[in-house]
Design an enzyme around this catalytic site. Structure first.
Site, PDB file in Angstrom:
ATOM      1  N   VAL A  98       0.864  -1.192   0.000  1.00 22.67           N
ATOM      2  CA  VAL A  98       0.000   0.000   0.000  1.00 22.67           C
ATOM      3  C   VAL A  98       0.893   1.232   0.000  1.00 22.67           C
ATOM      4  O   VAL A  98       1.712   1.422   0.902  1.00 22.67           O
ATOM      5  CB  VAL A  98      -0.916   0.027   1.239  1.00 22.67           C
ATOM      6  CG1 VAL A  98      -1.806   1.266   1.222  1.00 22.67           C
ATOM      7  CG2 VAL A  98      -1.748  -1.249   1.318  1.00 22.67           C
ATOM      8  N   VAL A 106       1.013   5.611  -1.056  1.00 22.42           N
ATOM      9  CA  VAL A 106       0.445   6.871  -1.564  1.00 22.42           C
ATOM     10  C   VAL A 106       1.603   7.860  -1.671  1.00 22.42           C
ATOM     11  O   VAL A 106       2.414   7.983  -0.734  1.00 22.42           O
ATOM     12  CB  VAL A 106      -0.654   7.421  -0.618  1.00 22.42           C
ATOM     13  CG1 VAL A 106      -1.137   8.797  -1.072  1.00 22.42           C
ATOM     14  CG2 VAL A 106      -1.831   6.455  -0.528  1.00 22.42           C
ATOM     15  N   GLY A 148      -2.137  12.752   3.561  1.00 24.85           N
ATOM     16  CA  GLY A 148      -2.817  13.686   4.460  1.00 24.85           C
ATOM     17  C   GLY A 148      -4.057  14.314   3.855  1.00 24.85           C
ATOM     18  O   GLY A 148      -4.575  15.312   4.356  1.00 24.85           O
ATOM     19  N   GLY A 200      -6.714  12.163   2.813  1.00 28.32           N
ATOM     20  CA  GLY A 200      -7.762  11.122   2.848  1.00 28.32           C
ATOM     21  C   GLY A 200      -7.673  10.137   1.692  1.00 28.32           C
ATOM     22  O   GLY A 200      -8.546   9.275   1.544  1.00 28.32           O
ATOM     23  N   LEU A 201      -6.623  10.261   0.880  1.00 26.47           N
ATOM     24  CA  LEU A 201      -6.547   9.399  -0.310  1.00 26.47           C
ATOM     25  C   LEU A 201      -6.139   7.966   0.027  1.00 26.47           C
ATOM     26  O   LEU A 201      -6.565   7.027  -0.638  1.00 26.47           O
ATOM     27  CB  LEU A 201      -5.584  10.002  -1.338  1.00 26.47           C
ATOM     28  CG  LEU A 201      -6.113  11.277  -2.003  1.00 26.47           C
ATOM     29  CD1 LEU A 201      -5.037  11.902  -2.883  1.00 26.47           C
ATOM     30  CD2 LEU A 201      -7.344  10.952  -2.847  1.00 26.47           C
ATOM     31  N   GLY A 202      -5.315   7.797   1.061  1.00 28.80           N
ATOM     32  CA  GLY A 202      -4.959   6.448   1.497  1.00 28.80           C
ATOM     33  C   GLY A 202      -6.200   5.698   1.967  1.00 28.80           C
ATOM     34  O   GLY A 202      -6.403   4.540   1.610  1.00 28.80           O
ATOM     35  N   LYS A 203      -7.029   6.405   2.735  1.00 30.96           N
ATOM     36  CA  LYS A 203      -8.289   5.806   3.195  1.00 30.96           C
ATOM     37  C   LYS A 203      -9.172   5.441   2.001  1.00 30.96           C
ATOM     38  O   LYS A 203      -9.765   4.368   1.952  1.00 30.96           O
ATOM     39  CB  LYS A 203      -9.051   6.797   4.094  1.00 30.96           C
ATOM     40  CG  LYS A 203      -8.634   6.786   5.543  1.00 30.96           C
ATOM     41  CD  LYS A 203      -9.768   7.339   6.431  1.00 30.96           C
ATOM     42  CE  LYS A 203      -9.544   7.020   7.897  1.00 30.96           C
ATOM     43  NZ  LYS A 203      -8.392   7.709   8.496  1.00 30.96           N
ATOM     44  N   ASP A 247       3.014  -2.100   9.337  1.00 27.74           N
ATOM     45  CA  ASP A 247       4.134  -1.522  10.065  1.00 27.74           C
ATOM     46  C   ASP A 247       3.580  -0.728  11.259  1.00 27.74           C
ATOM     47  O   ASP A 247       2.457  -0.217  11.195  1.00 27.74           O
ATOM     48  CB  ASP A 247       4.937  -0.589   9.137  1.00 27.74           C
ATOM     49  CG  ASP A 247       5.838  -1.376   8.188  1.00 27.74           C
ATOM     50  OD1 ASP A 247       6.370  -2.424   8.600  1.00 27.74           O
ATOM     51  OD2 ASP A 247       5.996  -0.944   7.035  1.00 27.74           O
ATOM     52  N   TYR A 262      -4.914   1.784   9.834  1.00 23.44           N
ATOM     53  CA  TYR A 262      -5.748   0.636   9.454  1.00 23.44           C
ATOM     54  C   TYR A 262      -6.862   0.393  10.459  1.00 23.44           C
ATOM     55  O   TYR A 262      -7.955  -0.025  10.103  1.00 23.44           O
ATOM     56  CB  TYR A 262      -4.886  -0.617   9.269  1.00 23.44           C
ATOM     57  CG  TYR A 262      -4.029  -0.544   8.022  1.00 23.44           C
ATOM     58  CD1 TYR A 262      -4.623  -0.508   6.762  1.00 23.44           C
ATOM     59  CD2 TYR A 262      -2.640  -0.485   8.091  1.00 23.44           C
ATOM     60  CE1 TYR A 262      -3.854  -0.425   5.614  1.00 23.44           C
ATOM     61  CE2 TYR A 262      -1.859  -0.408   6.945  1.00 23.44           C
ATOM     62  CZ  TYR A 262      -2.477  -0.369   5.707  1.00 23.44           C
ATOM     63  OH  TYR A 262      -1.728  -0.279   4.566  1.00 23.44           O
TER      64      TYR A 262
END
Lengths: 172, 172
Positions: free
Chosen positions: B109, B111, B117, B119-122, B145, B152
C-alpha cells in the site's frame, strides 16, 4: 509409477491414483507405527476426505465449492498421507496463497488428532517452507491462533517482527 | 472510451491508454486541488512509474521482473491516479493476494507523499475492501508496520483479534 515403487518398496500401489504424485517421504524418523508417511502437492484431493479431516479437529464446515476454489487458487497445496500396505489415508493438510514472487501466506494447517504429538505437524510445515523457498519466495507469513504460536516459533516463525502487526478487517 | 469521457467531461483523454479502465472516481470530496482522482484495477501499469512512486516513499528497490510477476499473480491490483487535463499521474497503489474464496492479504500500500494527508490512502483502502467484498472474500488481512497500525484501525482492521498473531518465517 517408478517413483512410487521405489518409495514404498511394494509392487502393489494400485490404490494410489495415477494423478497422485508422492512429493517426498517425511524424514526417516517419520515412519509412524509401521506405516509410511508421505507428502503430496497434488491438488486432486477428495474434498469429503478433507472435510472429514477438518471435522476431526473441530473446524467449522465450509462449502465444498469454495474449498475447491480455494485449493485451485492456492499457490501451494501440501497434503500428508499415511500409507499402510495398499491403503492411503489423508492425515494432514496445508496450503499457501502467494503472488508467486515475494510473499506467501500459509492457511489451513491441520494434522489429524490421531497423528498429533509425533512431529508430523513440524514435518508438514518444514515441507511447506522448503517448497516455498524453492520457488524463490522470501517472505513466508501466517496468522497463528494463540495456542499454536509457540509451535510456529519453534519452526523459525517470529511474531510481530519489528512491530509489524497482523490485522483483520471487520466491517465498521 | 465512452466511460472515460463521461467520467472526465472532456473530449481529450488521449493520454489515457486504451487498456486503462477507470474503475471509479474517488468520492466527490476526493477532487484535490482542481485535479480529479480516480482508481483503476488495470494491471498494465508502467513498472518504471510504479518504481518512481515506491522510491518517493523510500522503499527498497525490487527487481522489476519480480514486481511484474507479483502484479500478474495478485488477485486484485488497485492503482490511484491524478488526472489534470490530459495528464495522468500514478499517485497510489495497492494489491492483494487471495485464494479467490476465503482469504485475501493486502500488500504494497503506497500513496505518494505529495498526496498524503488528504484522505486518499483511506479512499484507496476503502476501494480495495469494496472490491474484495464484492468478490465474496470474507477474511481480509494485512501486515501493518507500527506507524500505520492506527491508520488501518480507523478503517475497521483489528490487530491480533482473539489473540491471533501475524508471524513471519526466518531461517533458524
Amino acid at each position: 509409477m517408478g517413483f512410487w515403487k521405489s518409495l514404498f518398496s511394494t509392487s502393489d500401489t494400485t490404490t494410489a491414483p495415477k494423478s497422485m504424485e508422492a512429493d517426498g517421504l517425511a524424514s526417516p524418523g517419520m515412519v509412524v507405527e509401521n506405516s509410511r508417511i508421505f507428502f503430496s502437492t497434488d491438488r486432486d484431493i477428495d474434498l469429503y476426505e478433507l472435510e472429514e479431516l477438518c471435522d476431526a479437529v473441530g473446524w467449522s464446515r465450509r462449502p465444498l465449492r469454495k474449498v475447491k476454489k480455494a485449493i485451485q487458487h492456492s499457490f501451494l497445496v501440501v497434503s500428508m498421507w499415511e500409507q499402510r500396505g495398499a491403503q492411503r489415508r489423508l492425515i494432514g493438510f496445508s496450503r499457501a496463497t502467494s503472488d508467486h514472487a515475494f510473499n506467501a501466506t500459509i492457511w489451513d494447517v491441520v494434522v489429524h488428532p490421531d497423528f498429533q504429538g509425533k512431529g508430523l505437524g513440524k514435518a508438514l510445515m518444514r515441507h511447506m517452507i522448503k517448497k516455498l523457498r524453492s520457488e524463490d519466495i522470501s517472505n513466508i507469513t501466517l496468522f497463528a491462533d494463540p495456542h499454536v504460536v509457540d509451535f510456529y516459533r519453534g519452526l523459525g516463525f517470529m511474531s510481530d517482527p519489528e512491530g509489524i502487526k497482523g490485522m483483520f478487517w471487520y466491517p465498521d
